[in-house]
Write an enzyme that holds these catalytic residues in place. Sequence first.
Site, PDB file in Angstrom:
ATOM      1  CG  HIS A 161      -1.818   1.338   1.422  1.00 26.45           C
ATOM      2  ND1 HIS A 161      -2.453   1.674   0.585  1.00 26.45           N
ATOM      3  CD2 HIS A 161      -1.449   2.357   2.192  1.00 26.45           C
ATOM      4  CE1 HIS A 161      -2.874   3.225   1.053  1.00 26.45           C
ATOM      5  NE2 HIS A 161      -2.288   3.217   1.991  1.00 26.45           N
ATOM      6  CG  HIS A 166       0.625   6.512   0.186  1.00 30.44           C
ATOM      7  ND1 HIS A 166      -0.381   7.484   0.166  1.00 30.44           N
ATOM      8  CD2 HIS A 166      -0.041   5.806   1.131  1.00 30.44           C
ATOM      9  CE1 HIS A 166      -1.377   7.310   0.936  1.00 30.44           C
ATOM     10  NE2 HIS A 166      -1.137   6.084   1.364  1.00 30.44           N
ATOM     11  CD  GLU A 207      -4.842   6.594   2.516  1.00 27.38           C
ATOM     12  OE1 GLU A 207      -4.316   5.558   1.776  1.00 27.38           O
ATOM     13  OE2 GLU A 207      -3.985   7.387   2.869  1.00 27.38           O
TER      14      GLU A 207
HETATM   15 FE   LIG Z   1      -2.650   5.154   2.958  1.00 26.88          FE
END
Ligand SMILES: [Fe+2]
Length: 282
Positions: A161, A166, A207
């Site tokens: 993740h 990101h 997000e």
């Molecule tokens: Fe995150």
Amino acid sequence: VDPSRDESGPDFRGDEVELVHLDRDHPGFSDPVYRRRRDEIARLARGYRAGGPLPAVEYREDEHQVWRTVWRELEPLHRARACRAYREGTERFGFDRNAIPSFAEVNARLSTLEGFALAPVAGLVQPGLFLEQLAQRRFLATQYMRHGSTPLYTPEPDVVHEYIGHVGALAHPGLAELNVAFGHAASRAHDPARIEALIRVYWYTLEFGILEEDGRIAVYGAGILSSFGELGRFETEARLRPWDLEEIVATPYDPTDYQRVLFVAPPMERLRSELLQWLARI
Ligand SMILES: [Fe+2]
């Protein structure tokens, strides 16, 4: 790291027998080898102090295998669904699809791009603390890998993740700037209601954000981009709401389940300017 987590910060020092708590329905719950591995990586993160040497996780072959599987499955979905900025950032960063890089390697590359650095956390961090660190271009992130039995699913943020979701954004000038602006706003906001507003706006944008691009819906949120399940379902299963920052601030979210509501932002340049203006008012 997602901003919803709420436990120890990077300065927490602990030496319990078992550091990491897994719920009964976690894919690694009844796997003692996995639990020991999680503890080992959590302990490394807890020993880390800002400015000190980065703890080196030596990823094992089975973890590299998960990494390869994730890239193989996600990359075609990214070509179809990820927004241009994310694709440009990911290309600019240039991940090795065959081996999980260390934080030191990722930071060496990020420092030459938009100046971001990842800092390891054992797991949960207070969302306000996570956001504040962004002002220093410091991104608090986990290093452990999801359980090998479910390479395309994790109930919590993991290294996949952080990296796949990101890092592409942190390598892109426009998206990196948004992250920093959230950090500055969080550093100025002392009122808990404002911090909560920032947390929700971060959640529904960086997000779990989607936007209009070239006449279709494209994804820029890390939580969707790093999730095989979200990428396959969000457009048909989530309620897609028009872009409205006031409504976003009034909308709670559930970090433990698929997202039920998403907000369709305007194209990237307008999204960026509206978000930067809103953040500057905090
Ligand atoms: Fe995150």
